[in-house]
Design a protein around this motif. Structure first.
Motif, mmCIF file in Angstrom:
data_model
loop_
_atom_site.group_PDB
_atom_site.id
_atom_site.type_symbol
_atom_site.label_atom_id
_atom_site.label_comp_id
_atom_site.label_asym_id
_atom_site.label_seq_id
_atom_site.Cartn_x
_atom_site.Cartn_y
_atom_site.Cartn_z
ATOM 1 N N ASN A 92 0.799 -1.233 0.000
ATOM 2 C CA ASN A 92 0.000 0.000 0.000
ATOM 3 C C ASN A 92 0.831 1.283 0.000
ATOM 4 O O ASN A 92 0.278 2.363 -0.107
ATOM 5 N N LYS A 93 2.154 1.156 0.109
ATOM 6 C CA LYS A 93 3.025 2.331 0.127
ATOM 7 C C LYS A 93 3.659 2.524 -1.252
ATOM 8 O O LYS A 93 4.435 1.693 -1.713
ATOM 9 N N VAL A 94 3.301 3.630 -1.897
ATOM 10 C CA VAL A 94 3.818 3.927 -3.232
ATOM 11 C C VAL A 94 5.344 4.000 -3.199
ATOM 12 O O VAL A 94 5.932 4.581 -2.290
ATOM 13 N N GLY A 95 5.956 3.360 -4.200
ATOM 14 C CA GLY A 95 7.403 3.411 -4.327
ATOM 15 C C GLY A 95 8.128 2.169 -3.837
ATOM 16 O O GLY A 95 9.290 1.971 -4.164
ATOM 17 N N THR A 96 7.453 1.335 -3.070
ATOM 18 C CA THR A 96 8.116 0.113 -2.590
ATOM 19 C C THR A 96 8.119 -0.941 -3.701
ATOM 20 O O THR A 96 7.300 -0.893 -4.633
ATOM 21 N N ALA A 97 9.015 -1.896 -3.591
ATOM 22 C CA ALA A 97 9.091 -2.980 -4.574
ATOM 23 C C ALA A 97 7.791 -3.785 -4.598
ATOM 24 O O ALA A 97 7.324 -4.196 -5.664
ATOM 25 N N GLU A 98 7.206 -3.988 -3.431
ATOM 26 C CA GLU A 98 5.954 -4.754 -3.334
ATOM 27 C C GLU A 98 4.802 -4.013 -4.021
ATOM 28 O O GLU A 98 3.984 -4.631 -4.717
ATOM 29 N N HIS A 99 4.743 -2.700 -3.851
ATOM 30 C CA HIS A 99 3.715 -1.888 -4.510
ATOM 31 C C HIS A 99 3.887 -1.958 -6.022
ATOM 32 O O HIS A 99 2.909 -2.144 -6.763
ATOM 33 N N GLN A 100 5.113 -1.824 -6.484
ATOM 34 C CA GLN A 100 5.382 -1.881 -7.923
ATOM 35 C C GLN A 100 5.043 -3.249 -8.496
ATOM 36 O O GLN A 100 4.475 -3.340 -9.597
ATOM 37 N N ALA A 101 5.361 -4.317 -7.761
ATOM 38 C CA ALA A 101 5.045 -5.665 -8.223
ATOM 39 C C ALA A 101 3.537 -5.856 -8.340
ATOM 40 O O ALA A 101 3.042 -6.373 -9.354
ATOM 41 N N TYR A 102 2.804 -5.427 -7.330
ATOM 42 C CA TYR A 102 1.344 -5.562 -7.327
ATOM 43 C C TYR A 102 0.743 -4.790 -8.501
ATOM 44 O O TYR A 102 -0.095 -5.300 -9.238
ATOM 45 N N GLN A 103 1.194 -3.544 -8.671
ATOM 46 C CA GLN A 103 0.664 -2.710 -9.747
ATOM 47 C C GLN A 103 1.000 -3.277 -11.124
ATOM 48 O O GLN A 103 0.186 -3.214 -12.044
ATOM 49 N N ALA A 104 2.187 -3.838 -11.280
ATOM 50 C CA ALA A 104 2.570 -4.444 -12.560
ATOM 51 C C ALA A 104 1.639 -5.614 -12.900
ATOM 52 O O ALA A 104 1.232 -5.764 -14.062
ATOM 53 N N LEU A 105 1.295 -6.407 -11.902
ATOM 54 C CA LEU A 105 0.376 -7.529 -12.147
ATOM 55 C C LEU A 105 -1.022 -7.029 -12.481
ATOM 56 O O LEU A 105 -1.688 -7.593 -13.378
ATOM 57 N N ILE A 106 -1.465 -5.968 -11.837
ATOM 58 C CA ILE A 106 -2.790 -5.393 -12.140
ATOM 59 C C ILE A 106 -2.802 -4.852 -13.569
ATOM 60 O O ILE A 106 -3.734 -5.110 -14.328
ATOM 61 N N LYS A 107 -1.777 -4.075 -13.923
ATOM 62 C CA LYS A 107 -1.727 -3.482 -15.272
ATOM 63 C C LYS A 107 -1.661 -4.539 -16.352
ATOM 64 O O LYS A 107 -2.197 -4.361 -17.438
ATOM 65 N N ARG A 108 -0.989 -5.631 -16.074
ATOM 66 C CA ARG A 108 -0.841 -6.702 -17.043
ATOM 67 C C ARG A 108 -2.148 -7.491 -17.185
ATOM 68 O O ARG A 108 -2.297 -8.304 -18.071
ATOM 69 N N GLY A 109 -3.069 -7.234 -16.276
ATOM 70 C CA GLY A 109 -4.337 -7.948 -16.326
ATOM 71 C C GLY A 109 -4.257 -9.295 -15.636
ATOM 72 O O GLY A 109 -5.162 -10.091 -15.718
ATOM 73 N N THR A 110 -3.142 -9.532 -14.970
ATOM 74 C CA THR A 110 -2.878 -10.748 -14.219
ATOM 75 C C THR A 110 -3.049 -12.024 -15.024
ATOM 76 O O THR A 110 -3.238 -13.086 -14.481
ATOM 77 N N GLY A 111 -2.993 -11.911 -16.336
ATOM 78 C CA GLY A 111 -3.019 -13.095 -17.177
ATOM 79 C C GLY A 111 -1.617 -13.569 -17.441
ATOM 80 O O GLY A 111 -0.756 -12.801 -17.800
ATOM 81 N N VAL A 112 -1.383 -14.850 -17.244
ATOM 82 C CA VAL A 112 -0.061 -15.415 -17.499
ATOM 83 C C VAL A 112 0.080 -15.613 -18.993
ATOM 84 O O VAL A 112 -0.841 -16.076 -19.664
#
Length: 113
Positions: A92-112
């Motif tokens: 939930n904290k912008v700028g952390t690696a975990e936030h970036q990872a979560y957002q990348a999966l959301i943007k990708r549509g979470t489809g493998v």
């Protein structure tokens, strides 16, 4: 020269004629330590491949390693259960690696792929 497993005693190194040292791969009667439970704190992966908040009690299954190879961000969001609160705060904290990872999966549509 080959050495049979039963020729090597637990905790003992043997010197071969070639000068190589042999270390036993396993120690008889050794107790395997249980793996700590892990949890995936990312979004659902489409197709029912991986759901958010999935707990792995005996370590990650092999198919999860395949998913991580395709989308490394998934691996960033699989953490020990004891770290849930810290990891959720980081997601939930912008700028952390975990936030970036979560957002990348959301943007990708979470489809493998």
């Amino acid at each position: 020269m080959s050495i049979k497993k039963d020729e090597i005693k637990a905790g003992q190194l043997e010197q071969l004629e070639t000068g190589e040292k042999v270390v036993p791969l396993s120690v008889p009667n050794a107790i395997e330590q249980p793996k700590e439970p892990l949890i995936y704190l990312g979004p659902n992966i489409s197709g029912g491949v991986l759901s958010g908040n999935t707990v792995f009690k005996g370590g990650k299954p092999a198919h999860i390693d395949l998913l991580i190879a395709e989308q490394p961000e998934i691996g960033d969001l699989i953490v020990p259960v004891k770290s849930i609160n810290d990891t959720l705060a980081k997601i939930n904290k912008v700028g952390t690696a975990e936030h970036q990872a979560y957002q990348a999966l959301i943007k990708r549509g979470t489809g493998v792929k």
